[in-house]
Design a protein around this motif. Structure first.
Motif, short mmCIF file in Angstrom:
data_model
loop_
_atom_site.label_atom_id
_atom_site.label_comp_id
_atom_site.label_asym_id
_atom_site.label_seq_id
_atom_site.Cartn_x
_atom_site.Cartn_y
_atom_site.Cartn_z
N GLY A 12 47.85 31.02 40.52
CA GLY A 12 48.84 31.56 39.60
C GLY A 12 48.17 32.20 38.40
N TYR A 13 48.59 33.41 38.08
CA TYR A 13 48.07 34.10 36.89
C TYR A 13 49.25 34.59 36.07
CZ TYR A 13 46.14 37.64 33.83
OH TYR A 13 45.81 38.39 32.72
N PHE A 14 49.15 34.40 34.76
CA PHE A 14 50.20 34.83 33.84
C PHE A 14 49.50 35.47 32.65
CE2 PHE A 14 51.24 31.11 36.24
CZ PHE A 14 52.51 31.36 36.74
N GLY A 15 49.83 36.73 32.35
CA GLY A 15 49.11 37.41 31.28
C GLY A 15 49.98 38.43 30.58
N TYR A 16 49.40 39.03 29.57
CA TYR A 16 50.08 40.03 28.76
C TYR A 16 49.07 41.12 28.43
CZ TYR A 16 52.93 42.02 25.02
OH TYR A 16 53.67 42.86 24.23
#
Lengths: 259, 371
Positions: B23-27
């Motif tokens: 899982g990857y979560f970024g901005y």
């Protein structure tokens, strides 16, 4: 233990999805009612063991003590982001957040709006009692115009402190939201309607139909400075006109769900 | 496997995919966007979770939630974004969860610029979030080293239930180098006894960083510190170059260490006995090794792309065992090898004294108009 009621006559009991821990809520607070409705729905849907709750910061910070599901505790306002992370990794699990008005409509405004916009398959139970309870009764984003709180001691002055935010109406505008309704917990009839809405919201998630939220108008007799009984009348008299009850978003596919 | 030409950010992202990132979560924030962009295509391709969050606050809290499931998860950002993430970093530390964070540093403070910098050292290594906690921070000096540290970062995070950070600057993120990537491994989700993944056939679990009972909170803090002691004991990493007979030791991490190596080689060719000590784990900091080094050289030059943030850790380790000099470039300026060579030559000619303050001396040199 002595049997007070014969099993065949039993019409009301503690939901199995409740733990044995007594709640810490003030007398008359409707958090307990909201918790019970969720627990009853988890029981009816038989999903307690596959549900993960996300507790907020606020009075319901200890919600994880009362419901017998896996739980995580979020930072203030971030429950929808945390729920997103869980749901994306565990799409076959049921994930819900339980948030108050300071948590959801103030510090967590960004997280809730974007979770709804993304159509995250999570369920949000939003407790709106127009005040910050846990920190001692300060003005919330949902505090009514003229309403006295410990940080608006002369009453909320809309010229200086702005207007209350109607979250259900706002989130209903987003295409990712499948089910957004507002209910109230001030009397038995409305409590039954609230439970049906919570059930529908969880069904929406199980059917993969996007973001679902039930806003529950709730009391805070301690924060409002009234008795528990008075608080129910106060809610009906003052909060419902400001936050009308109703269905703000029922997507066509959600409307097709038969309970 | 053969070596291929890869951009730093993309190589790090791909390495994470290959070692089982779930899982990857970024901005978006420059200069780390290629991590987010690469994973936006790669993660769905291999059936794994990717979300572009609404903010760094959103991203770090999504990672927080995802880590609660026991999956291998990661986020990335750059300096201003890392500042925003500090809230979540503290919560993740307090909940004792394994998370990997890539920080591609840029010039600051404030909005600063998008040029390479090492200005996040203090906020990453010494907290930026509230409370007593210590991230594991690994600082590579090349793309290959960064790629090699990716599986290590996950392994350390999971072994110690700790945040592991790969700390690079914009130049390592943006440049291209030949690199050998790890083989694609199958995803193995570990069955952690704490993961909140649904209480099917077991007792329910709660993950939280709240301990209202102060004595219990103190116990948690002591547990974190004992674990940090273990990490300090086991996970020190560094590289030494030309230090065997060195009279001057240069200490630098990441890109400044790499540039310093060129300067050290140039100085060696001029007969100056100088070597380089390059910490790879900047947290835990190789304090004992630096102290030993200080005992066998005549002087130490610390080189950084900040105003001396690691210098303070060096000073603590060195004490008065050796005189220190500092050379830093700020605001996104990468030093040239010649500048560092000049500092080495100056020190070789006139060794610094134990008196005074290396930061003040450096600042005076930096702000005195050149004749």
């Amino acid at each position: 233990m002595a049997t007070i009621v014969q099993l065949e006559n039993l019409v009301y009991s503690r939901p199995a999805a409740f733990t044995d821990t007594p709640t810490h809520y003030c007398p008359g607070c409707t958090h307990g009612t909201a918790h019970r409705l969720i627990a009853e729905v988890l029981d009816e849907m038989k999903i307690t063991d596959r549900t993960i709750g996300v507790a907020p910061v606020g009075c319901a910070v200890f919600a994880y003590n009362y419901m017998d599901t896996d739980f995580v505790e979020a930072a203030h306002g971030r429950a929808p982001a945390m729920a997103t992370g869980i749901k994306r990794l565990l799409p076959d699990r049921v994930v819900f957040t339980y948030q108050g008005d300071g948590d959801l409509a103030s510090i967590g405004m960004g997280e809730i709006v974007h979770a709804a916009a993304r159509g995250e398959n999570i369920t949000v139970v939003f407790i709106n009692n127009a005040i910050y309870g846990m920190t001692g009764g300060q003005m919330a984003p949902t505090t009514l115009p003229g309403m006295k709180t410990t940080s608006s001691p002369s009453g909320r002055d809309v010229e200086l402190q702005g207007y209350p935010i109607r979250m259900a109406e706002m989130l209903a505008t987003l295409d990712g939201a499948g089910y957004v309704v507002r209910r109230s917990l001030h009397d038995p009839k409305n409590i039954r309607l609230a439970k049906k809405a919570i059930r529908t919201a969880f069904e929406v998630q199980l059917h993969g139909l996007g973001f679902s939220m039930v806003e529950l108008l709730s009391t805070c007799s301690t924060g409002w400075g009234v008795t528990p009984v008075e608080s129910l009348g106060w809610l009906e008299q003052h909060m419902i006109p400001a936050f009308p009850l109703g269905d703000y978003k029922i997507s066509p596919s959600v409307a097709a769900i038969k309970l | 496997m053969t070596r291929e030409l890869w951009k730093g950010n993309e190589a790090i992202a791909e390495a994470a995919v290959r070692v089982g990132l779930e899982g990857y979560f970024g901005y978006p924030i420059t200069p780390q966007n290629e991590i987010l962009e690469w994973l936006s295509q790669r993660m769905p391709e291999v059936g794994r979770a990717f979300v572009q969050a609404e903010s760094e606050l959103g991203a770090i809290n999504m990672v927080y939630g995802a880590a609660c499931t026991g999956a291998r998860v990661m986020t990335s950002s750059s300096s201003p974004g890392i500042s925003l993430m500090q809230e979540g970093i503290s919560y993740i530390a307090g909940t004792e969860l394994p998370v990997v964070l890539i920080d591609v540093m840029r010039g600051g403070p404030g909005l600063g610029n998008i040029a390479p910098s090492q200005g996040d050292y203090s906020q990453i290594c010494h907290g930026g979030g509230h409370g007593d906690y210590h991230p594991i921070v690994l600082a590579p000096a090349s793309i290959q080293e960064a790629v090699d540290l990716v599986p290590l970062a996950f392994d350390l995070a999971e072994k110690y239930l700790n945040i592991a950070v790969i700390l690079i600057d914009g130049s390592i993120g943006q440049m291209m180098e030949p690199v050998e990537l790890p083989e694609m491994r199958p995803v193995v989700r570990k069955d952690y006894p704490w993961a909140t993944n649904g209480a099917i056939g077991r007792k329910r679990r709660v993950l939280s960083s709240i301990y209202l009972e102060v004595s219990i909170e103190e116990e948690v803090n002591l547990r974190l510190l004992k674990r940090w002691e273990e990490i300090q004991k086991n996970e020190i990493r560094f590289k030494e170059y030309y230090l065997d007979d060195a009279e001057i030791a240069v200490i630098g991490f990441g890109t400044s260490g790499r540039v310093a190596l060129s300067a050290v080689r140039a100085a060696r060719s001029q007969g100056i006995k100088v070597g380089l000590f390059r910490p790879i784990s900047v947290s835990p900091f190789p304090a004992r090794q630096v102290a030993e080094l200080a005992g066998r050289v005549k002087s130490i030059l610390v080189v950084e792309m900040n105003a001396g943030q690691m210098l303070k850790d060096v000073q603590l380790a060195v004490g008065d065992r050796a005189p220190l000099e500092f050379y830093g470039r700020l605001g996104g300026v990468v030093p040239f090898p010649n500048e560092i060579l000049g500092e080495i030559q100056r020190i070789a000619k006139q060794p610094p004294s134990l008196d005074g303050n290396p930061t003040q001396r450096w600042l005076a040199r930096m702000t005195t108009p050149k004749k």
